[in-house]
Design a protein around this motif. Structure first.
Motif, PDB file in Angstrom:
ATOM      1  N   TYR A  45       0.727  -1.199   0.027  1.00 57.79           N
ATOM      2  CA  TYR A  45      -0.114   0.238   0.033  1.00 57.79           C
ATOM      3  C   TYR A  45       0.812   1.079  -0.005  1.00 57.79           C
ATOM      4  N   MET A  46       1.881   1.241   0.777  1.00 59.03           N
ATOM      5  CA  MET A  46       2.949   2.354   0.762  1.00 59.03           C
ATOM      6  C   MET A  46       3.444   2.625  -0.512  1.00 59.03           C
ATOM      7  N   VAL A  47       3.911   1.658  -1.008  1.00 59.63           N
ATOM      8  CA  VAL A  47       4.577   1.855  -2.558  1.00 59.63           C
ATOM      9  C   VAL A  47       3.347   2.466  -3.536  1.00 59.63           C
ATOM     10  N   LYS A  48       2.308   1.631  -3.451  1.00 65.84           N
ATOM     11  CA  LYS A  48       1.378   2.008  -4.400  1.00 65.84           C
ATOM     12  C   LYS A  48       0.841   3.520  -4.195  1.00 65.84           C
ATOM     13  N   ASN A  49       0.809   4.074  -2.981  1.00 65.93           N
ATOM     14  CA  ASN A  49       0.411   5.343  -2.709  1.00 65.93           C
ATOM     15  C   ASN A  49       1.365   6.506  -2.650  1.00 65.93           C
ATOM     16  N   SER A  50       2.787   5.950  -2.949  1.00 68.28           N
ATOM     17  CA  SER A  50       3.721   7.167  -3.023  1.00 68.28           C
ATOM     18  C   SER A  50       4.155   7.516  -1.641  1.00 68.28           C
ATOM     19  N   TYR A  51       3.993   6.570  -0.710  1.00 64.95           N
ATOM     20  CA  TYR A  51       4.660   7.070   0.728  1.00 64.95           C
ATOM     21  C   TYR A  51       5.835   6.729   0.573  1.00 64.95           C
ATOM     22  N   ILE A  52       6.518   5.479  -0.149  1.00 63.60           N
ATOM     23  CA  ILE A  52       7.820   5.372  -0.206  1.00 63.60           C
ATOM     24  C   ILE A  52       7.871   4.732  -1.735  1.00 63.60           C
ATOM     25  N   THR A  53       9.113   4.852  -2.386  1.00 63.98           N
ATOM     26  CA  THR A  53       9.309   4.274  -3.815  1.00 63.98           C
ATOM     27  C   THR A  53       9.574   2.776  -3.602  1.00 63.98           C
ATOM     28  N   ASP A  54       9.663   2.358  -4.536  1.00 60.03           N
ATOM     29  CA  ASP A  54      10.102   0.579  -4.746  1.00 60.03           C
ATOM     30  C   ASP A  54      11.663   0.613  -4.504  1.00 60.03           C
ATOM     31  N   GLU A  55      12.074   1.597  -4.830  1.00 61.38           N
ATOM     32  CA  GLU A  55      13.788   1.614  -4.730  1.00 61.38           C
ATOM     33  C   GLU A  55      14.018   1.673  -3.020  1.00 61.38           C
ATOM     34  N   GLN A  56      13.205   2.645  -2.470  1.00 60.09           N
ATOM     35  CA  GLN A  56      13.419   2.657  -0.931  1.00 60.09           C
ATOM     36  C   GLN A  56      13.036   1.564  -0.114  1.00 60.09           C
ATOM     37  N   LEU A  57      12.145   0.786  -0.720  1.00 60.55           N
ATOM     38  CA  LEU A  57      11.668  -0.372  -0.094  1.00 60.55           C
ATOM     39  C   LEU A  57      12.519  -1.442  -0.256  1.00 60.55           C
ATOM     40  N   THR A  58      13.150  -1.660  -1.447  1.00 59.82           N
ATOM     41  CA  THR A  58      14.087  -2.666  -1.767  1.00 59.82           C
ATOM     42  C   THR A  58      15.458  -2.541  -0.938  1.00 59.82           C
ATOM     43  N   LYS A  59      15.956  -1.276  -0.774  1.00 59.73           N
ATOM     44  CA  LYS A  59      17.144  -0.977  -0.022  1.00 59.73           C
ATOM     45  C   LYS A  59      16.877  -1.306   1.343  1.00 59.73           C
ATOM     46  N   ALA A  60      15.771  -0.632   2.149  1.00 61.45           N
ATOM     47  CA  ALA A  60      15.372  -1.108   3.202  1.00 61.45           C
ATOM     48  C   ALA A  60      15.468  -2.740   3.564  1.00 61.45           C
ATOM     49  N   HIS A  61      14.883  -3.268   2.807  1.00 61.25           N
ATOM     50  CA  HIS A  61      14.667  -5.027   2.974  1.00 61.25           C
ATOM     51  C   HIS A  61      16.117  -5.675   2.729  1.00 61.25           C
ATOM     52  N   ALA A  62      16.912  -5.019   1.879  1.00 63.02           N
ATOM     53  CA  ALA A  62      18.285  -5.528   1.585  1.00 63.02           C
ATOM     54  C   ALA A  62      18.922  -5.442   2.931  1.00 63.02           C
ATOM     55  N   GLY A  63      18.767  -4.134   3.475  1.00 63.06           N
ATOM     56  CA  GLY A  63      19.705  -3.946   4.535  1.00 63.06           C
ATOM     57  C   GLY A  63      19.336  -4.951   5.803  1.00 63.06           C
ATOM     58  N   ILE A  64      18.227  -5.372   6.019  1.00 64.65           N
ATOM     59  CA  ILE A  64      17.835  -6.308   7.005  1.00 64.65           C
ATOM     60  C   ILE A  64      18.307  -7.592   6.920  1.00 64.65           C
ATOM     61  N   LEU A 110      15.947  -9.934  -8.149  1.00 63.72           N
ATOM     62  CA  LEU A 110      14.917  -9.436  -7.625  1.00 63.72           C
ATOM     63  C   LEU A 110      14.568 -10.079  -6.082  1.00 63.72           C
ATOM     64  N   ASP A 111      14.760 -11.364  -5.976  1.00 65.98           N
ATOM     65  CA  ASP A 111      14.666 -12.166  -5.078  1.00 65.98           C
ATOM     66  C   ASP A 111      15.914 -12.629  -4.215  1.00 65.98           C
ATOM     67  N   ALA A 112      16.889 -11.708  -4.153  1.00 61.52           N
ATOM     68  CA  ALA A 112      18.157 -12.002  -3.755  1.00 61.52           C
ATOM     69  C   ALA A 112      18.351 -12.644  -2.392  1.00 61.52           C
ATOM     70  N   ASP A 113      17.501 -12.406  -1.468  1.00 62.85           N
ATOM     71  CA  ASP A 113      17.608 -13.346  -0.163  1.00 62.85           C
ATOM     72  C   ASP A 113      17.030 -14.783  -0.275  1.00 62.85           C
ATOM     73  N   LYS A 130      27.847 -14.018  -7.187  1.00 66.96           N
ATOM     74  CA  LYS A 130      27.747 -12.857  -6.216  1.00 66.96           C
ATOM     75  C   LYS A 130      26.372 -12.121  -6.253  1.00 66.96           C
ATOM     76  N   VAL A 131      25.588 -12.203  -5.363  1.00 64.00           N
ATOM     77  CA  VAL A 131      24.160 -11.652  -5.518  1.00 64.00           C
ATOM     78  C   VAL A 131      24.010 -10.441  -4.905  1.00 64.00           C
ATOM     79  N   TYR A 132      23.595  -9.441  -5.573  1.00 62.12           N
ATOM     80  CA  TYR A 132      23.076  -7.931  -5.155  1.00 62.12           C
ATOM     81  C   TYR A 132      21.395  -7.901  -5.329  1.00 62.12           C
ATOM     82  N   ALA A 133      20.851  -7.039  -4.486  1.00 63.37           N
ATOM     83  CA  ALA A 133      19.466  -6.948  -4.426  1.00 63.37           C
ATOM     84  C   ALA A 133      19.207  -5.872  -5.301  1.00 63.37           C
TER      85      ALA A 133
END
Length: 605
Positions: A45-64, A110-113, A130-133
């Motif tokens: 919902y947050m991505v669809k309604n522009s609270y965050i971008t897909d890039e921001q979500l991907t970066k945050a998820h990759a961090g954890i 896309l499914d790096a983890d 060697k995998v990147y997200a």
């Protein structure tokens, strides 16, 4: 990546987003409330309604998940690197190659983890990874580059031909380009598949990239291939000189032209079936030049073209002027502009508006670009004596109500069109002039009497096409001092002084709102430069100026006034110039000031 996570993972992503300042606590709480009401996963919902971008979500998820993150939304990958992972595998696993690190292949997924997915891919290509997200948008941006590497496709095709003919392969496509002394039999290349595949690859590339025409230009030692996309020519590849004769012969064969004629220009046509089973009509123009024969291929893809005036960019005053002209039952409606400015499409759109069962519409075209039901269309054929002039004489015997003449090219056609308008027909046609006002002096130059022009011409239109800002990656910014000054100088007579004036003036000009004349800065837009949206543009929109011939302008025609005098009179009666129309479209976020200045500068009008 998936945005439906376990409760603990979602909490970690939320914390990462807050810590990185990508979203505030208040916005996060608001999003949770709204997502619960909509019964949707929070992060989706947050991505669809522009609270965050897909890039921001991907970066945050990759961090954890402790997977390194890479942003590929503007990446351009070397074609040699793309070859390390076949396209079908890349698309199936949503994974793209980034390079090599010792004995490992570096990929973004896309499914790096997902360990299982990584193992599957590693086993499939028999290499450790060697995998990147990366986000889905980033992965798809690289996947598109597989199909846009035209030079690689052609080089591979020609190289396969050299291998198949038994000659020693050079090892790389670059070596094929560099070997100018290798002689390839013209007969072999024309009749065998490699040159056909090379031509098909060029045309497929042009179709995929929405090109309006392809230019094949022989030079002293190479053959340059350029495509015009959204009105701008770009070089897409160079071929070895020894493929020139075969490629041009192949085009001549398909176009039913004389293969052995190299001294005079030739015109032809054929139909190409693109990879998505879309049929595209091609118009071929071949002309002798110093280093061989130049070929210009015009692609007429009608599937994505709207024949509605509003969709072309007509709005406000120009649209009102044209619709007023279309109410007439006789006279001439004339459109001007350079080649490729959309004049024919404008005329088809106007025909669409007047078409009904009670009206007999006959057209005379070269070529017939759009086949329309309910309209009698005639194709000009000078070889059998069917010219615009001779065809127009025949048309008038068919008792038409509306006549469309593709182009007024000479004195005879101009005089016949005027006679048709005088005898109760509504005539549409085009001329090549720089502005709407330039149409009237041009008819004088063709020998039409001033009083005939004044009594028959009802509406004149000038137009250009400019590149439209791509919606994906659109950004807004505040105008600089120079841009602000240019806007006020161009639109000073149109912009309102107060909010009350804006409320009444905006609909008249065709917009929901207008900025005030006295503003110190204006909100403008620009696009993001990516392989899919070069320069931040995608598609085109029209700039228009139009006026009806009033009594005052009729008086100027009788005096044989200049186009400048006629234009000033039209502006005094409320005409919006092309440049002004462009600046209004820039303020509305459709295009940029740079694009308007390129296409509709003051000295172009």
């Amino acid at each position: 990546m998936s945005v439906v996570l376990s409760a603990s993972s979602q909490q970690q992503v939320e914390a990462a987003l807050l810590e990185a300042g990508m979203v505030t606590a208040d916005k996060l709480a608001q999003a949770k409330t709204e997502a619960d009401k909509a019964s949707e996963p929070l992060l989706s919902y947050m991505v669809k309604n522009s609270y965050i971008t897909d890039e921001q979500l991907t970066k945050a998820h990759a961090g954890i998940t402790k997977v390194p993150y890479v942003n590929l939304t503007q990446a351009r990958i070397d074609p040699k690197i793309l070859k390390l992972l076949p396209q079908d595998i890349a698309e199936r696993y949503m994974a793209v190659p980034l390079g090599q690190m010792q004995h490992r292949l570096v990929v973004a997924m896309l499914d790096a983890d997902n360990v299982q997915a990584v193992d599957f891919l590693s086993n499939r290509i028999a290499k450790p990874l060697k995998v990147y997200a990366a986000s889905e948008a980033g992965i798809r941006q690289v996947l598109r580059q597989y199909s846009t590497r035209l030079d690689t496709q052609i080089d591979d095709t020609l190289q396969s031909h050299l291998d198949a003919t038994g000659k020693e392969p050079e090892g790389t496509a670059a070596a094929v380009k560099g070997n100018k002394n290798k002689v390839i039999s013209i007969k072999d290349l024309v009749e065998d598949s490699p040159i056909s595949k090379a031509l098909s690859a060029i045309l497929e590339f042009a179709a995929q990239n929405r090109a309006s025409d392809v230019h094949i230009e022989p030079m002293e030692k190479e053959v340059k291939v350029r495509c015009r996309v959204d009105g701008v020519l770009r070089e897409v590849m160079r071929l070895p000189k020894n493929t020139e004769a075969a490629l041009i012969s192949r085009i001549k064969i398909l176009s039913n032209l004389k293969i052995d004629e190299h001294r005079t220009p030739q015109d032809g046509q054929f139909t190409f079936l693109a990879g998505n089973n879309k049929s595209i009509d091609l118009r071929i123009a071949i002309a002798p030049i110093v280093w061989g024969e130049q070929v210009v291929i015009r692609l007429l893809d009608k599937t994505g073209t709207s024949l509605k005036l509003e969709d072309m960019g007509y709005n406000g005053r120009p649209l009102n002027v044209i619709r007023e002209g279309l109410k007439q039952t006789n006279g001439m409606i004339l459109t001007s502009g350079p080649t490729g400015s959309g004049k024919s499409t404008s005329m088809y759109s106007m025909l669409q508006e007047v078409k009904n069962d009670a009206v007999n519409i006959v057209t005379l075209e070269d070529p017939v670009e759009y086949k329309m039901d309910g309209i009698n269309q005639i194709q000009v054929n000078p070889e059998v004596g069917l010219t615009f002039a001779s065809g127009l004489r025949s048309i008038l015997r068919q008792d038409p109500d509306v006549v469309m003449v593709g182009e007024i090219r000479d004195k005879e056609t101009a005089q016949l069109a005027v006679q048709a308008a005088l005898t109760g027909h509504l005539v549409f046609s085009t001329l090549h002039t720089n502005s709407a006002a330039g149409i009237l002096p041009r008819l004088l130059d063709m020998g039409v009497e001033p009083f005939l022009i004044a009594s028959t011409v009802r509406t004149v239109i000038g137009q250009r096409l400019v590149r439209r800002i791509a919606p994906e990656g659109r950004q807004t910014y505040q105008s600089t001092a120079a841009e602000t000054a240019a806007i006020q100088a161009t639109l000073g007579s149109l912009l309102p002084d107060t909010a009350e004036q804006a409320a009444s003036l905006a609909p008249n000009l065709g917009y929901k709102s207008l900025p005030l004349k006295s503003q110190t800065a204006y909100t403008l837009s620009k696009g993001t430069d990516t392989p899919d949206t070069p320069g931040g543009y995608k598609g085109r929109v029209g700039l228009f100026e139009a006026f009806n011939v009033s009594e005052a302008i009729q008086g100027l025609i009788m005096k044989q006034s200049t186009s400048t005098e006629i234009e000033h009179a039209a502006q005094a009666e409320g005409m919006v110039t092309m440049r002004q129309d462009g600046y209004l479209k820039a303020l509305a976020g459709l295009t940029t000031l740079d694009e308007i200045n390129r296409v509709a500068a003051d000295d172009n009008l």
